[in-house]
Design an enzyme around this catalytic site. Structure first.
Site, short mmCIF file in Angstrom:
data_model
loop_
_atom_site.label_atom_id
_atom_site.label_comp_id
_atom_site.label_asym_id
_atom_site.label_seq_id
_atom_site.Cartn_x
_atom_site.Cartn_y
_atom_site.Cartn_z
N ASN A 62 0.59 -1.13 -0.05
CA ASN A 62 0.11 -0.32 -0.17
C ASN A 62 0.73 1.32 -0.27
O ASN A 62 1.92 1.40 0.74
CB ASN A 62 -0.97 0.07 1.03
CG ASN A 62 0.08 -0.16 2.50
OD1 ASN A 62 0.77 -0.45 2.80
ND2 ASN A 62 -1.05 0.88 3.81
N GLU A 64 0.37 5.57 0.51
CA GLU A 64 -0.65 6.33 1.21
C GLU A 64 -0.04 7.82 0.50
O GLU A 64 0.60 8.28 -0.16
CB GLU A 64 -0.51 6.46 2.40
CG GLU A 64 -1.22 5.24 2.82
CD GLU A 64 -1.45 4.90 4.50
OE1 GLU A 64 -1.51 5.90 5.11
OE2 GLU A 64 -2.44 4.30 4.68
N CYS A 73 -4.35 1.24 -2.33
CA CYS A 73 -4.21 -0.79 -1.56
C CYS A 73 -3.08 -1.32 -2.49
O CYS A 73 -2.70 -1.38 -3.66
CB CYS A 73 -5.54 -0.58 -1.67
SG CYS A 73 -6.99 -0.53 -0.52
N GLU A 75 -2.99 -4.51 -3.19
CA GLU A 75 -4.02 -5.78 -3.82
C GLU A 75 -3.88 -5.44 -5.05
O GLU A 75 -3.11 -5.80 -5.94
CB GLU A 75 -5.02 -6.01 -3.49
CG GLU A 75 -5.11 -6.88 -2.25
CD GLU A 75 -5.67 -5.82 -1.14
OE1 GLU A 75 -4.94 -4.46 -0.83
OE2 GLU A 75 -6.34 -6.33 -0.04
N CYS A 112 -10.61 -4.54 0.76
CA CYS A 112 -11.53 -3.97 0.47
C CYS A 112 -11.86 -3.90 -0.86
O CYS A 112 -11.85 -4.80 -1.17
CB CYS A 112 -11.27 -2.57 0.62
SG CYS A 112 -10.40 -2.03 -0.79
N CYS A 115 -10.86 -3.57 -4.06
CA CYS A 115 -9.75 -3.97 -4.83
C CYS A 115 -10.10 -5.86 -5.16
O CYS A 115 -9.45 -6.55 -5.67
CB CYS A 115 -8.92 -4.31 -3.57
SG CYS A 115 -7.80 -3.50 -2.91
N1 THU Z 1 -5.85 -1.05 2.51
C1 THU Z 1 -4.46 -1.95 1.79
O1 THU Z 1 -3.87 -2.10 1.28
N2 THU Z 1 -5.68 -3.60 1.04
C2 THU Z 1 -7.26 -3.01 1.63
O2 THU Z 1 -7.73 -4.27 0.89
C3 THU Z 1 -7.09 -2.55 2.60
C4 THU Z 1 -6.59 -0.87 3.04
C5 THU Z 1 -4.49 0.27 2.54
C6 THU Z 1 -4.82 1.38 2.37
C7 THU Z 1 -4.16 1.84 3.55
O3 THU Z 1 -3.06 2.90 2.82
C8 THU Z 1 -4.84 1.33 4.61
O4 THU Z 1 -4.96 -0.38 3.92
C9 THU Z 1 -5.90 1.08 6.12
O5 THU Z 1 -6.95 1.52 4.80
#
Ligand code: THU
Length: 157
Positions: A62, A64, A73, A75, A112, A115
């Site tokens: 991930n 940000e 994310c 994935e 999520c 994804c």
């Molecule tokens: N996140 C993912 O990388 N994958 C997911 O399926 C859900 C959330 C990350 C996004 C963000 O950087 C952190 O987790 C908190 O939500």
């Protein structure tokens, strides 16, 4: 009126050693991919590893951003990179691991909705089931296809 029911199936394992060798390798790659996470806002690290039909593993984590929706994310980072760099290869499996401060979360992190939809698209593109391995420190869940995480997938256009 007809009542209908959808069942999903998955297997739970206690640790990586119990997985099939290829699944174990991919689960470990997802855990290793945590080191590529850039999560200064949530401090929640997610790693993903996808296996292509020739056996190659592609990793993502991930990312940000100060403008929150601009992040991505783990994935989708891995899936988009795999498809963009190896467009002719089917993605046959994806493993996902989450952790904080370098320690895997005990329970599997479930992807999520966005994804899941992207996984569904690449399963369709590949023309074969994509298995999904959700890696927690104390439990690992294995789904044989994306449909088990996203029933009634949107693929109508
Ligand atoms: N996140 C993912 O990388 N994958 C997911 O399926 C859900 C959330 C990350 C996004 C963000 O950087 C952190 O987790 C908190 O939500």
């Amino acid at each position: 009126m007809t009542s209908k029911e959808i069942k999903i199936a998955y297997r739970e394992y206690g640790n990586m050693d119990q997985l099939e060798p290829l699944d174990r390798e991919l689960a470990q790659a997802a855990a290793d991919a945590l080191s590529g996470s850039y999560a200064p806002y949530s401090q929640f690290n997610v790693g993903a590893a996808v296996r292509l039909d020739d056996g190659e593993i592609v990793k993502g984590a991930n990312q940000e951003n100060a403008a929150y929706p601009s992040g991505l994310c783990a994935e989708r980072t891995a899936l988009f990179y795999a498809s963009a760099s190896r467009p002719d290869k089917a993605i046959v499996s994806i493993a996902i691991a989450a952790g904080q401060n370098g320690i895997l979360c005990p329970a599997p992190a479930t992807p999520c909705g966005a994804c899941r939809q992207v996984m569904a698209q690449y399963q369709l593109k590949g023309g074969r089931p994509m298995s999904v391995i959700l890696v927690g420190g104390e439990r690992i869940w294995v789904f044989d296809k994306v449909d088990d995480l996203l029933p009634l997938i949107f693929d109508s256009i």
